[in-house]
Every structure is written in structure tokens, then in C-alpha cells.
Scaffold this active site. Structure first.
Site, PDB file in Angstrom:
ATOM      1  N   ARG A 125       0.833  -1.186   0.000  1.00  0.00           N
ATOM      2  CA  ARG A 125       0.000   0.000   0.000  1.00  0.00           C
ATOM      3  C   ARG A 125       0.874   1.244   0.000  1.00  0.00           C
ATOM      4  O   ARG A 125       2.015   1.208   0.422  1.00  0.00           O
ATOM      5  CB  ARG A 125      -0.965   0.044   1.185  1.00  0.00           C
ATOM      6  CG  ARG A 125      -0.334   0.145   2.581  1.00  0.00           C
ATOM      7  CD  ARG A 125       0.041   1.527   3.014  1.00  0.00           C
ATOM      8  NE  ARG A 125       0.216   1.558   4.466  1.00  0.00           N
ATOM      9  CZ  ARG A 125       0.978   2.452   5.112  1.00  0.00           C
ATOM     10  NH1 ARG A 125       1.690   3.353   4.431  1.00  0.00           N
ATOM     11  NH2 ARG A 125       1.068   2.443   6.423  1.00  0.00           N
ATOM     12  N   GLU A 224      -7.129   7.220   7.885  1.00  0.00           N
ATOM     13  CA  GLU A 224      -6.053   8.002   8.517  1.00  0.00           C
ATOM     14  C   GLU A 224      -5.525   9.058   7.544  1.00  0.00           C
ATOM     15  O   GLU A 224      -5.306  10.206   7.910  1.00  0.00           O
ATOM     16  CB  GLU A 224      -4.924   7.064   8.925  1.00  0.00           C
ATOM     17  CG  GLU A 224      -3.706   7.793   9.425  1.00  0.00           C
ATOM     18  CD  GLU A 224      -2.627   6.867   9.940  1.00  0.00           C
ATOM     19  OE1 GLU A 224      -2.946   5.786  10.457  1.00  0.00           O
ATOM     20  OE2 GLU A 224      -1.450   7.243   9.844  1.00  0.00           O
ATOM     21  N   ARG A 228      -5.473   5.763   0.822  1.00  0.00           N
ATOM     22  CA  ARG A 228      -4.566   4.640   0.892  1.00  0.00           C
ATOM     23  C   ARG A 228      -4.859   3.800  -0.344  1.00  0.00           C
ATOM     24  O   ARG A 228      -6.024   3.363  -0.518  1.00  0.00           O
ATOM     25  CB  ARG A 228      -4.763   3.805   2.160  1.00  0.00           C
ATOM     26  CG  ARG A 228      -4.348   4.485   3.479  1.00  0.00           C
ATOM     27  CD  ARG A 228      -2.845   4.535   3.637  1.00  0.00           C
ATOM     28  NE  ARG A 228      -2.409   5.219   4.858  1.00  0.00           N
ATOM     29  CZ  ARG A 228      -2.225   4.597   6.031  1.00  0.00           C
ATOM     30  NH1 ARG A 228      -2.489   3.309   6.126  1.00  0.00           N
ATOM     31  NH2 ARG A 228      -1.807   5.281   7.087  1.00  0.00           N
ATOM     32  N   CYS A 270       0.660  10.881   9.465  1.00  0.00           N
ATOM     33  CA  CYS A 270       1.594  10.369  10.483  1.00  0.00           C
ATOM     34  C   CYS A 270       3.016  10.403   9.921  1.00  0.00           C
ATOM     35  O   CYS A 270       3.235   9.980   8.779  1.00  0.00           O
ATOM     36  CB  CYS A 270       1.228   8.939  10.860  1.00  0.00           C
ATOM     37  SG  CYS A 270       2.346   8.215  12.071  1.00  0.00           S
ATOM     38  N   THR A 272       5.375   8.481  10.382  1.00  0.00           N
ATOM     39  CA  THR A 272       5.913   7.149  10.078  1.00  0.00           C
ATOM     40  C   THR A 272       5.602   6.734   8.638  1.00  0.00           C
ATOM     41  O   THR A 272       6.137   5.743   8.159  1.00  0.00           O
ATOM     42  CB  THR A 272       5.320   6.080  11.012  1.00  0.00           C
ATOM     43  OG1 THR A 272       3.901   5.985  10.746  1.00  0.00           O
ATOM     44  CG2 THR A 272       5.558   6.410  12.461  1.00  0.00           C
ATOM     45  N   ARG A 279       3.999   0.544   2.542  1.00  0.00           N
ATOM     46  CA  ARG A 279       4.109  -0.591   3.448  1.00  0.00           C
ATOM     47  C   ARG A 279       3.826  -1.836   2.623  1.00  0.00           C
ATOM     48  O   ARG A 279       2.707  -2.003   2.116  1.00  0.00           O
ATOM     49  CB  ARG A 279       3.128  -0.530   4.620  1.00  0.00           C
ATOM     50  CG  ARG A 279       3.337  -1.695   5.596  1.00  0.00           C
ATOM     51  CD  ARG A 279       2.222  -1.806   6.625  1.00  0.00           C
ATOM     52  NE  ARG A 279       2.191  -0.693   7.556  1.00  0.00           N
ATOM     53  CZ  ARG A 279       2.960  -0.609   8.664  1.00  0.00           C
ATOM     54  NH1 ARG A 279       3.854  -1.547   8.921  1.00  0.00           N
ATOM     55  NH2 ARG A 279       2.845   0.414   9.497  1.00  0.00           N
ATOM     56  N   ARG A 308       3.889  -7.180  13.427  1.00  0.00           N
ATOM     57  CA  ARG A 308       2.653  -6.737  14.086  1.00  0.00           C
ATOM     58  C   ARG A 308       1.653  -7.874  14.144  1.00  0.00           C
ATOM     59  O   ARG A 308       1.830  -8.916  13.507  1.00  0.00           O
ATOM     60  CB  ARG A 308       2.045  -5.558  13.302  1.00  0.00           C
ATOM     61  CG  ARG A 308       3.024  -4.416  13.067  1.00  0.00           C
ATOM     62  CD  ARG A 308       2.362  -3.199  12.478  1.00  0.00           C
ATOM     63  NE  ARG A 308       1.664  -3.499  11.226  1.00  0.00           N
ATOM     64  CZ  ARG A 308       0.889  -2.606  10.601  1.00  0.00           C
ATOM     65  NH1 ARG A 308       0.711  -1.403  11.116  1.00  0.00           N
ATOM     66  NH2 ARG A 308       0.290  -2.918   9.477  1.00  0.00           N
ATOM     67  N   GLU A 313      -1.210  -2.679  13.644  1.00  0.00           N
ATOM     68  CA  GLU A 313      -0.590  -2.226  14.895  1.00  0.00           C
ATOM     69  C   GLU A 313      -1.550  -2.357  16.084  1.00  0.00           C
ATOM     70  O   GLU A 313      -2.772  -2.318  15.937  1.00  0.00           O
ATOM     71  CB  GLU A 313      -0.179  -0.772  14.750  1.00  0.00           C
ATOM     72  CG  GLU A 313      -1.362   0.148  14.596  1.00  0.00           C
ATOM     73  CD  GLU A 313      -0.905   1.540  14.209  1.00  0.00           C
ATOM     74  OE1 GLU A 313      -1.679   2.227  13.577  1.00  0.00           O
ATOM     75  OE2 GLU A 313       0.228   1.899  14.537  1.00  0.00           O
TER      76      GLU A 313
HETATM   77  P1  ADP Z   1      -1.216   1.179   8.977  1.00  0.00           P
HETATM   78  O1  ADP Z   1       0.110   1.141   8.303  1.00  0.00           O
HETATM   79  O2  ADP Z   1      -1.861   2.514   8.995  1.00  0.00           O
HETATM   80  O3  ADP Z   1      -1.186   0.499  10.308  1.00  0.00           O
HETATM   81  P2  ADP Z   1      -1.836  -0.838   7.093  1.00  0.00           P
HETATM   82  O4  ADP Z   1      -1.564  -0.263   5.758  1.00  0.00           O
HETATM   83  O5  ADP Z   1      -0.824  -1.754   7.683  1.00  0.00           O
HETATM   84  O6  ADP Z   1      -2.228   0.291   8.116  1.00  0.00           O
HETATM   85  O7  ADP Z   1      -3.232  -1.632   7.008  1.00  0.00           O
HETATM   86  C1  ADP Z   1      -3.600  -2.413   8.106  1.00  0.00           C
HETATM   87  C2  ADP Z   1      -4.738  -3.318   7.629  1.00  0.00           C
HETATM   88  O8  ADP Z   1      -4.294  -4.076   6.492  1.00  0.00           O
HETATM   89  C3  ADP Z   1      -5.168  -4.316   8.690  1.00  0.00           C
HETATM   90  O9  ADP Z   1      -6.571  -4.392   8.602  1.00  0.00           O
HETATM   91  C4  ADP Z   1      -4.563  -5.616   8.219  1.00  0.00           C
HETATM   92  O10 ADP Z   1      -5.438  -6.694   8.506  1.00  0.00           O
HETATM   93  C5  ADP Z   1      -4.460  -5.466   6.712  1.00  0.00           C
HETATM   94  N1  ADP Z   1      -3.272  -6.136   6.169  1.00  0.00           N
HETATM   95  C6  ADP Z   1      -1.999  -5.724   6.270  1.00  0.00           C
HETATM   96  N2  ADP Z   1      -1.191  -6.586   5.633  1.00  0.00           N
HETATM   97  C7  ADP Z   1      -1.984  -7.563   5.110  1.00  0.00           C
HETATM   98  C8  ADP Z   1      -1.740  -8.739   4.342  1.00  0.00           C
HETATM   99  N3  ADP Z   1      -0.500  -9.089   3.955  1.00  0.00           N
HETATM  100  N4  ADP Z   1      -2.802  -9.492   3.990  1.00  0.00           N
HETATM  101  C9  ADP Z   1      -4.055  -9.137   4.356  1.00  0.00           C
HETATM  102  N5  ADP Z   1      -4.355  -8.044   5.083  1.00  0.00           N
HETATM  103  C10 ADP Z   1      -3.323  -7.273   5.447  1.00  0.00           C
HETATM  104  N1  DAR Z   2      -0.961   4.632  16.658  1.00  0.00           N
HETATM  105  C1  DAR Z   2       0.025   5.692  16.601  1.00  0.00           C
HETATM  106  C2  DAR Z   2       0.608   5.773  15.166  1.00  0.00           C
HETATM  107  C3  DAR Z   2       1.704   4.792  14.890  1.00  0.00           C
HETATM  108  C4  DAR Z   2       2.021   4.641  13.403  1.00  0.00           C
HETATM  109  N2  DAR Z   2       0.883   3.979  12.687  1.00  0.00           N
HETATM  110  C5  DAR Z   2       0.045   4.662  11.909  1.00  0.00           C
HETATM  111  N3  DAR Z   2       0.262   5.887  11.563  1.00  0.00           N
HETATM  112  N4  DAR Z   2      -1.024   4.013  11.441  1.00  0.00           N
HETATM  113  C6  DAR Z   2       1.117   5.427  17.642  1.00  0.00           C
HETATM  114  O1  DAR Z   2       1.849   6.365  17.931  1.00  0.00           O
HETATM  115  O2  DAR Z   2       1.214   4.307  18.095  1.00  0.00           O
END
Ligand code: ADP
Ligand code: DAR
Length: 355
Positions: A125, A224, A228, A270, A272, A279, A308, A313
């Protein structure tokens, strides 16, 4: 001058965080000196230091704890953003410049797990912010509606296997919504970190998801980030997933202007996610390595990978399924970020086989 209520919230929030056992990056870098330097500042949008750190003040279990309410915040509050960016992105210094976008050779990547023994699904993504709009905390209800309309109209123009439909969260049945979340296609609701950052106002207005027929190309609107853009499929064929994302992003960016910063790369809510905003992740089972979670994280960190839980997360692994992805998004190209994940996952599988 800021209203006293904002300043008193800042002072009490800072004292509470300073005396906590938080491991967040704002705890580490929002020193008394930096706090004193920034507490009275505001961006031209009116964003204050409190707007940036209130999520981390309310959630001491944050990993980072700070968001940029608008693009200017990265400059006005640089004394707190810069050290956090340098720490998270492993050495991206205030004097560094993020490289130009470079998707590399989209045919260079293959299947991470041809034997289909470890990788359940693969996802890549990126995030994009629309020019002319601030980030979530400052969006008006009218802007949410305007963005939703703009995004859904734009995505209607996608053709071939990218062709699909936009589904507004407003009016979506809870059953449909929950199924999309359970199947990892749609973002969850009620993220307390985003709520504390004032990023969930007017929910569900302006929020939605686009996806093609096979749900292998999806776009989240105003979770967020403004956008995305997601490519995903079952199995470990990173090459196919990456190629689909590159094709889609190249198409969409012909139709929508994205906010890009000369030094920080593509801008996101964010820190990050700045830079490439990429990602690349797998849902993977590594039963021997994961028998010792600390060991798994230690080995993963060696390859700049983030481990994770199954739903991202702040979640736990379900049935031994971990979400493992590249951690770095700045100071390297899009291709290098995905290659870092490719090489790291390849190594983890090799180690798992040797145990
Ligand atoms: P962020 O980076 O903001 O935490 P992500 O782009 O990692 O968000 O998206 C998190 C979502 O994507 C979660 O719902 C997770 O279940 C899903 N996800 C992440 N990686 C995979 C994968 N390889 N296969 C299926 N779902 C995924
Ligand atoms: N939950 C916030 C953001 C961490 C990075 N993940 C994002 N942006 N989805 C934290 O500080 O834990």
C-alpha cells in the site's frame, strides 16, 4: 497567543507523559526544552503543538504519539518531528532529502513462497494526500463530502482489472462493513489513537472504500490519510501485487494532484508514513521462529522489518498469523522499500526452514 485552556492542557499533558513509563517517541524527544520552544507556536492553519501530540498525551502506549494536523506542521514543529523522523526511519536526518519517486523494475520481484507453506497473503500500500486539503483534524464536514465525491468520481475512470465501485461508509450495512473488515479489506472503526488526534470527526461522513471485482485493488478514503491505495492477494506473489499497485497509482495520479514535499517526499498525517509511504506486508506463519516472539522481532529488526499482529498495529496475532512489513519508508525509493521487505521475508523463511 494560544488560549490558556490549550496551554494548560499542554502543560498537564506533558507532565503526565514525562512521569509515565511510556515508550513513545514523543516521550523520548519532547524534552522540556523542545516543549518550551514549541508550546506557543501555531501554523497558518491554526494548528498547535497540542493538535500534534494530543493522541500521544492521551495514549501513553503509543509507539510514536504524534501526527501532523496540516502539512505546515512538519516545518513549524520541526524540532519535535525531525528527531522522531530520524529515529523511526533509521537515520533520515533533517539535512537529508527524500529521493524522487522510483518504482524500479516492476518485473524484478517474484513469489516469496512458491511452495505455499508460510505466506497466507501479500499486500503493498501507499498513502496520498490531496493538494488543497489539510489533514483529518482540520477537514470540515463539507470538505469530507467534497473529497468523497472527487475520489469516487475519479476512480470510476479506472479500467481493465482495476475497474470497480466506490462504497461510502455512510449507509453501508454493518454486516457488509464488518465482513469487509474481517476479511482485511476495510479499515477498522474507532481507532483510539486517531480519535484522540481528532482525526475521526464527522465519522462516517467522507469515509469509504473503492475496490475492483476481485478485491485485489482497493482505495481507502479518509481513514487516517486522504487516500490509501492498496494492492493485495492471497499467496506470496509479491511481483504481481507490486505491479498492480504501480499500474494503479500511475493511473490515479494522472487524475488527482498529490501533495509532495521537496525534502519529505509524499506527505501523510503520520510521520511514520512519509516519503515513499509504502508498506509492503505479508500475513505469514512462522511457527518455529514465532515460538519465541522476542527472537522473531530481533531477527526481523535485523532486516528492518516490523512485526505486528494479524490486524496491524496494536493487535495480536490470530492463529499464529503475523503481519510483517518493511519499517522504513523514507530515504529510499519505492522499489528499495519493497525490496527490503522481499529480502527480509526471504531470510525469515530461510531461517524458519533451518530450525
Ligand atoms: P497502517 O500502516 O496505517 O497500520 P496498514 O496499511 O498496515 O495500516 O493496514 C492495516 C490493515 O491491512 C489491517 O486491517 C490488516 O489486517 C491489513 N493487512 C496488512 N497486511 C496484510 C496482508 N499481507 N494481507 C491481508 N491483510 C493485510
Ligand atoms: N498509533 C500511533 C501511530 C503509529 C504509526 N501507525 C500509523 N500511523 N497508522 C502510535 O503512535 O502508536
Amino acid at each position: 497567543m494560544l488560549y490558556t485552556s490549550s496551554l494548560s492542557k499542554l502543560e498537564s499533558g506533558w507532565c503526565s507523559l514525562a512521569s509515565s513509563d511510556s515508550k513513545s517517541l514523543i516521550k523520548k524527544y519532547l524534552t522540556k526544552g523542545v516543549f518550551g520552544e514549541l508550546k506557543g507556536k501555531k501554523t497558518s492553519f491554526g494548528s498547535t503543538l497540542l493538535d500534534c501530540v494530543q493522541s500521544g498525551f492521551e495514549n501513553h502506549d503509543s509507539g510514536v504519539g504524534i501526527y501532523a494536523p496540516d502539512a505546515e506542521a512538519y516545518t513549524v514543529f520541526a524540532p519535535i518531528f525531525d528527531p522522531i523522523i530520524e529515529d523511526y526511519h533509521k537515520g533520515f536526518k533533517p539535512t537529508d532529502k527524500h529521493p524522487a519517486k522510483d518504482w524500479g523494475d516492476v518485473n524484478a520481484l517474484g513469489d516469496l513462497d512458491a511452495e505455499k507453506k508460510y505466506v497466507i497473503s501479500t499486500r503493498v500500500r501507499c498513502a496520498r494526500s490531496l493538494v488543497g486539503y489539510p489533514f483529518n483534524p482540520l477537514l470540515t464536514e463539507a470538505q469530507y463530502k467534497e473529497m468523497e465525491e472527487k475520489v469516487s468520481t475519479t476512480l470510476k475512470g479506472l479500467a481493465g482489472d482495476l475497474q470497480g465501485e466506490f462504497y461510502r461508509l455512510t449507509g453501508m450495512s454493518k454486516t457488509v462493513q464488518q465482513k469487509l473488515i474481517d476479511d482485511h479489506f476495510l479499515f477498522k472503526e474507532g481507532d483510539r489513537f486517531l480519535q484522540a488526534a481528532n482525526a475521526s470527526r464527522f465519522w462516517p461522513t467522507g469515509r469509504g472504500i473503492f475496490h475492483n471485482r476481485d478485491k485485489t485493488f482497493l482505495v481507502w478514503c479518509n481513514e487516517e490519510d486522504h487516500l490509501r491505495l492498496i494492492s493485495m492477494q492471497m499467496g506470496g506473489n509479491l511481483g504481481e501485487v507490486y505491479k498492480r499497485l504501480v499500474t494503479a497509482v500511475n493511473d490515479v495520479e494522472q487524475r488527482l494532484p498529490f501533495a509532495h514535499h521537496d525534502r519529505l517526499g509524499f506527505l501523510t498525517f503520520c510521520p511514520t508514513n512519509l516519503g515513499t509511504t509504502i508498506r509492503a506486508s505479508v500475513h505469514i506463519k512462522l511457527p518455529k521462529l514465532a515460538a519465541d516472539k522476542a527472537k522473531l522481532e530481533q531477527v526481523a529488526a535485523k532486516y528492518s522489518l516490523q512485526v505486528r499482529g494479524t490486524r496491524g498495529e496494536h493487535t495480536d496475532a490470530e492463529g499464529g498469523v503475523y503481519d510483517i512489513s518493511n519499517k522504513r519508508r523514507m530515504g529510499l525509493t519505492e522499489y528499495q522499500a519493497v525490496k527490503e521487505m522481499n529480502d527480509g521475508i526471504t531470510e525469515l523463511i530461510k531461517i524458519e526452514k533451518q530450525l
